[in-house]
Design an enzyme around this catalytic site. Structure first.
Site, PDB file in Angstrom:
ATOM      1  N   GLU A  34      10.817  -0.897   0.952  1.00 57.85           N
ATOM      2  CA  GLU A  34      11.965  -1.507   1.605  1.00 57.85           C
ATOM      3  C   GLU A  34      11.471  -1.920   2.995  1.00 57.85           C
ATOM      4  O   GLU A  34      10.932  -1.086   3.725  1.00 57.85           O
ATOM      5  CB  GLU A  34      13.098  -0.474   1.718  1.00 57.85           C
ATOM      6  CG  GLU A  34      14.382  -1.083   2.187  1.00 57.85           C
ATOM      7  CD  GLU A  34      15.517  -0.061   2.315  1.00 57.85           C
ATOM      8  OE1 GLU A  34      15.400   1.042   1.764  1.00 57.85           O
ATOM      9  OE2 GLU A  34      16.500  -0.392   2.988  1.00 57.85           O
ATOM     10  N   ARG A  70       6.467  13.464  -3.711  1.00 57.28           N
ATOM     11  CA  ARG A  70       6.092  12.700  -2.526  1.00 57.28           C
ATOM     12  C   ARG A  70       5.100  13.498  -1.694  1.00 57.28           C
ATOM     13  O   ARG A  70       5.025  14.715  -1.776  1.00 57.28           O
ATOM     14  CB  ARG A  70       7.293  12.243  -1.708  1.00 57.28           C
ATOM     15  CG  ARG A  70       8.294  13.281  -1.348  1.00 57.28           C
ATOM     16  CD  ARG A  70       9.603  12.685  -0.826  1.00 57.28           C
ATOM     17  NE  ARG A  70       9.452  11.829   0.318  1.00 57.28           N
ATOM     18  CZ  ARG A  70       9.902  10.564   0.357  1.00 57.28           C
ATOM     19  NH1 ARG A  70      10.515  10.042  -0.672  1.00 57.28           N
ATOM     20  NH2 ARG A  70       9.759   9.839   1.443  1.00 57.28           N
ATOM     21  N   LYS A 128      10.793   7.165   7.376  1.00 60.23           N
ATOM     22  CA  LYS A 128      10.885   6.019   8.272  1.00 60.23           C
ATOM     23  C   LYS A 128      12.012   6.203   9.286  1.00 60.23           C
ATOM     24  O   LYS A 128      11.892   5.791  10.429  1.00 60.23           O
ATOM     25  CB  LYS A 128      11.101   4.736   7.457  1.00 60.23           C
ATOM     26  CG  LYS A 128       9.822   4.205   6.869  1.00 60.23           C
ATOM     27  CD  LYS A 128      10.047   2.935   6.093  1.00 60.23           C
ATOM     28  CE  LYS A 128      10.551   3.237   4.701  1.00 60.23           C
ATOM     29  NZ  LYS A 128      10.622   2.044   3.846  1.00 60.23           N
TER      30      LYS A 128
HETATM   31  P1  ATP Z   1      11.047   6.899   3.682  1.00 59.37           P
HETATM   32  O1  ATP Z   1      11.833   8.065   3.206  1.00 59.37           O
HETATM   33  O2  ATP Z   1       9.855   7.269   4.471  1.00 59.37           O
HETATM   34  O3  ATP Z   1      11.869   5.858   4.347  1.00 59.37           O
HETATM   35  P2  ATP Z   1      11.158   5.441   1.285  1.00 59.37           P
HETATM   36  O4  ATP Z   1      10.926   6.097  -0.018  1.00 59.37           O
HETATM   37  O5  ATP Z   1      12.557   5.116   1.653  1.00 59.37           O
HETATM   38  O6  ATP Z   1      10.430   6.281   2.384  1.00 59.37           O
HETATM   39  P3  ATP Z   1      10.284   2.880   0.490  1.00 59.37           P
HETATM   40  O7  ATP Z   1       9.933   1.728   1.343  1.00 59.37           O
HETATM   41  O8  ATP Z   1      11.530   2.819  -0.304  1.00 59.37           O
HETATM   42  O9  ATP Z   1      10.316   4.147   1.439  1.00 59.37           O
HETATM   43  O10 ATP Z   1       9.050   3.315  -0.406  1.00 59.37           O
HETATM   44  C1  ATP Z   1       8.183   2.446  -1.075  1.00 59.37           C
HETATM   45  C2  ATP Z   1       7.465   3.243  -2.103  1.00 59.37           C
HETATM   46  O11 ATP Z   1       6.679   4.260  -1.473  1.00 59.37           O
HETATM   47  C3  ATP Z   1       8.409   3.942  -3.051  1.00 59.37           C
HETATM   48  O12 ATP Z   1       7.938   3.799  -4.363  1.00 59.37           O
HETATM   49  C4  ATP Z   1       8.375   5.370  -2.611  1.00 59.37           C
HETATM   50  O13 ATP Z   1       8.626   6.238  -3.674  1.00 59.37           O
HETATM   51  C5  ATP Z   1       6.953   5.510  -2.055  1.00 59.37           C
HETATM   52  N1  ATP Z   1       6.894   6.558  -1.047  1.00 59.37           N
HETATM   53  C6  ATP Z   1       7.604   6.641   0.082  1.00 59.37           C
HETATM   54  N2  ATP Z   1       7.329   7.783   0.754  1.00 59.37           N
HETATM   55  C7  ATP Z   1       6.396   8.431   0.023  1.00 59.37           C
HETATM   56  C8  ATP Z   1       5.702   9.672   0.159  1.00 59.37           C
HETATM   57  N3  ATP Z   1       5.910  10.474   1.215  1.00 59.37           N
HETATM   58  N4  ATP Z   1       4.815  10.017  -0.794  1.00 59.37           N
HETATM   59  C9  ATP Z   1       4.593   9.212  -1.840  1.00 59.37           C
HETATM   60  N5  ATP Z   1       5.221   8.045  -2.046  1.00 59.37           N
HETATM   61  C10 ATP Z   1       6.110   7.644  -1.130  1.00 59.37           C
HETATM   62 MG    MG Z   2      13.789   3.850   0.469  1.00 59.11          MG
END
Ligand code: ATP
Ligand code: MG
Length: 562
Positions: free
Chosen positions: A41, A265, A275
């Site tokens: 995102e 994760r 984020k």
């Molecule tokens: P955050 O909680 O940090 O905002 P998010 O999951 O909302 O992370 P996205 O931009 O939606 O961030 O994530 C893009 C991809 O990266 C998704 O497939 C997500 O599952 C993966 N991802 C995000 N954080 C992690 C993590 N800590 N470990 C492994 N994969 C991750």
């Molecule tokens: Mg997300």
């Protein structure tokens, strides 16, 4: 409570559970090839957790001859920005991966809208006028079944008309939603008539003001996967409860059967990995920006001097798990050191100077040749100026040394790296009794590489010629947080920020080669650590970031405490 995972350093690797699934799918002819995607995102910069997901998705496609799409999951107009899109692309390329296609969920808005119409036509979706509070209340709880309201009984025609009006901007934000008609008594709360569309009169970074209704995550993600014919859609564990809805929607829409798989994760000690929290650190100026070298972001790590190969190596070493865990940041630092040890140019820099006058050295200058990297059998050499007045580190001298002290002391001898053996003859002090200078003699036959002096010394010190030294600033970074498991600590995460995570040393003395080296070089300052030039450097002022210490000093600290 996640358990802390110790390093697994075994070189022999078995297949991870996703590789097992893929190999089975390919063997059974379920797919001819695989397609994965990385779906960020664009609401912030990527962090090391994303690097894990990137290495996994791109790595699987490379291993099995498939391809990976980069898909921006930009269905939420309020939080997304083009700046983030650009940074995400830069970070993925820097990590060393190429996407087959660059897609945007927003490109599918029309298609997704048509999918919603299809569900309405099948009697599987309805427009609900309830407030969000009413919807929450009617939903029940995991032990109490929800109840459907009267809007669920609307006819297909009525729903089609209302949904068109929603699209056309007739209603204000929050006045109506489109919901799937699934099962209000499902034990899975996500199946209790989930919301598919909400009204949001907001400007979108790509579609502008074309839309005022936006699909929810659950009605965009799986459908986008399906449109792109993603075979293995890999996400993190918190999406397990969404999988049932993911499958239900694909089945009812009769579209390409993508499948969702979940892994744990990545969590790393002494930092945060969300984020939202990272944005708070930036906005509240606890750090200088997303690329502050203390941040767990990819751009922060890059600026700090971490290499892409080290990050990939780290992601590979930790493997993938099905249960939450916490990875020791020491493992990442280990990978960073391993890479740097092979490529870093060795340089001499004195942080805390003590003047030495070599009383019997009469030349203006002599250039001594020193290898750039002893770990490299084809190492280049540089010419380092040696002269009558040099600096060594203050803490490489002791007036009253303990036993087995191999550095300099009155009457003692040491080798100056790449140059000569010297002997300390006299200690000069100021009025307050501080040692301000050492008068030494050097042994002309003891030159490194051609030593015929027969003198044995145990210590070798780094040094710089005072007349030739260049000044620089060094930024010494430490952990951003004081506790291992920040996410699970009792108080707000910001209460645990390490106030000493940055120490600036304004003026250090560096050998002149450093003034000519470039931004993409990596350095080992002898006996000090690994460093790189920071982007704040100018031709007048060199600024170095400490990438990582030579050894894991933190582990020692922890041992001392225990
Ligand atoms: P955050 O909680 O940090 O905002 P998010 O999951 O909302 O992370 P996205 O931009 O939606 O961030 O994530 C893009 C991809 O990266 C998704 O497939 C997500 O599952 C993966 N991802 C995000 N954080 C992690 C993590 N800590 N470990 C492994 N994969 C991750
Ligand atoms: Mg997300």
């Amino acid at each position: 409570m996640p358990t802390k995972k110790l390093f697994i350093m075994s070189e022999e690797k078995s297949l991870n559970f996703i590789e097992e699934i893929i190999e089975k799918d390919l063997a059974e002819g379920k797919h001819e090839t695989i397609t994965t995607r990385f779906p960020p995102e664009p609401n912030g910069y990527l962090h090391i957790g994303h690097a894990k997901s990137i290495c996994l998705n791109f790595g699987l496609a490379i291993k099995y001859g498939g391809s990976t799409n980069l898909r921006f999951d930009d269905t939420n107009p309020v939080t997304e920005e083009t700046e983030y899109v650009e940074s995400i692309k830069e970070d993925i390329k820097w990590l060393g991966f190429n996407w087959a296609n660059e897609f945007y969920a927003s490109d599918y808005f029309e298609q997704l809208y048509q999918f919603a119409v299809k569900l309405i036509n099948k009697g599987l979706a309805y427009v609900d006028d309830s407030t969000s509070e009413e919807i929450a209340q009617q939903k029940g709880s995991p032990t109490i079944p929800g109840v459907r309201n009267k809007f669920a009984d609307r006819t297909i025609d009525e729903n089609l008309q209302l949904f068109t009006e929603m699209r056309n901007g007739k209603y204000a934000d929050g006045k109506k939603v489109l919901r799937a008609k699934v099962d209000m008594s499902s034990p899975n709360m996500h199946m209790r008539d989930p919301i598919l569309y909400r009204i949001k009169h907001a400007h979108h970074h790509r579609t502008g003001d074309k839309w005022c209704i936006y699909p929810m995550y659950d009605f965009a993600h799986g459908q986008s996967d399906s449109i792109e014919k993603i075979t293995h859609s890999i996400c993190t564990l918190e999406f397990i409860p969404h999988r049932e809805l993911y499958n239900w929607l694909i089945e009812k829409l009769e579209i390409f059967p993508s499948h969702q798989y979940e892994f744990a994760r990545l969590n790393v000690t002494y930092t945060v990995m969300s984020k939202r929290k990272l944005l708070q650190l930036v906005n509240e100026k606890h750090v200088t920006g997303w690329d502050d070298p203390r941040m767990p972001t990819i751009c922060g790590m890059r600026r700090r001097g971490y290499g892409a190969a080290a990050l990939r190596d780290f992601c590979d070493k930790i493997g993938i798990a099905k249960r939450e865990n916490l990875i020791d940041i020491g493992l990442l630092e280990f990978c960073v050191r391993e890479e740097l040890n092979k490529i870093a140019l060795r340089r001499m820099v004195v942080f805390n100077p003590l003047k030495i006058t070599i009383t019997n050295f009469d030349k203006d200058v002599e250039f001594v040749s020193i290898e750039d990297n002893p770990e490299d059998e084809n190492t280049t050499h540089r010419q380092v100026p040696f002269s009558k007045e040099i600096y060594i580190e203050q803490d490489d001298f002791m007036e009253v040394p303990p036993k087995k002290y191999f550095r300099l002391f009155p009457g003692g001898k040491v080798r100056l790296k790449g140059a000569y053996i010297i002997q300390c003859d006299e200690v000069v002090k100021d009025n307050a009794g501080n040692v301000v200078e050492l008068k030494c003699t050097y042994f002309p036959e003891s030159k490194s590489g051609n030593d015929t002096s027969g003198i044995q010394v145990k210590g070798t010190l780094h040094w710089v010629s005072i007349a030739h030294a260049v000044n620089a600033e060094v930024r010494m970074y430490d952990r951003l947080f004081k506790v291992e498991n920040v996410a699970e600590a009792e108080r707000d995460f910001k209460d645990y920020i390490n106030p000493n995570s940055l120490e600036i040393i304004n003026k250090v003395y560096a050998e002149p080669a450093l003034a000519k080296d470039s931004f993409d070089q990596r350095f080992q300052f002898l006996r000090k650590g690994y460093f790189c030039l920071d982007k704040d450097s100018t031709t007048d002022k060199l600024i170095f970031n400490r990438t990582v210490t030579l050894k894991d000093t933190w582990a020692k600290e922890v041992k001392k405490v225990n």
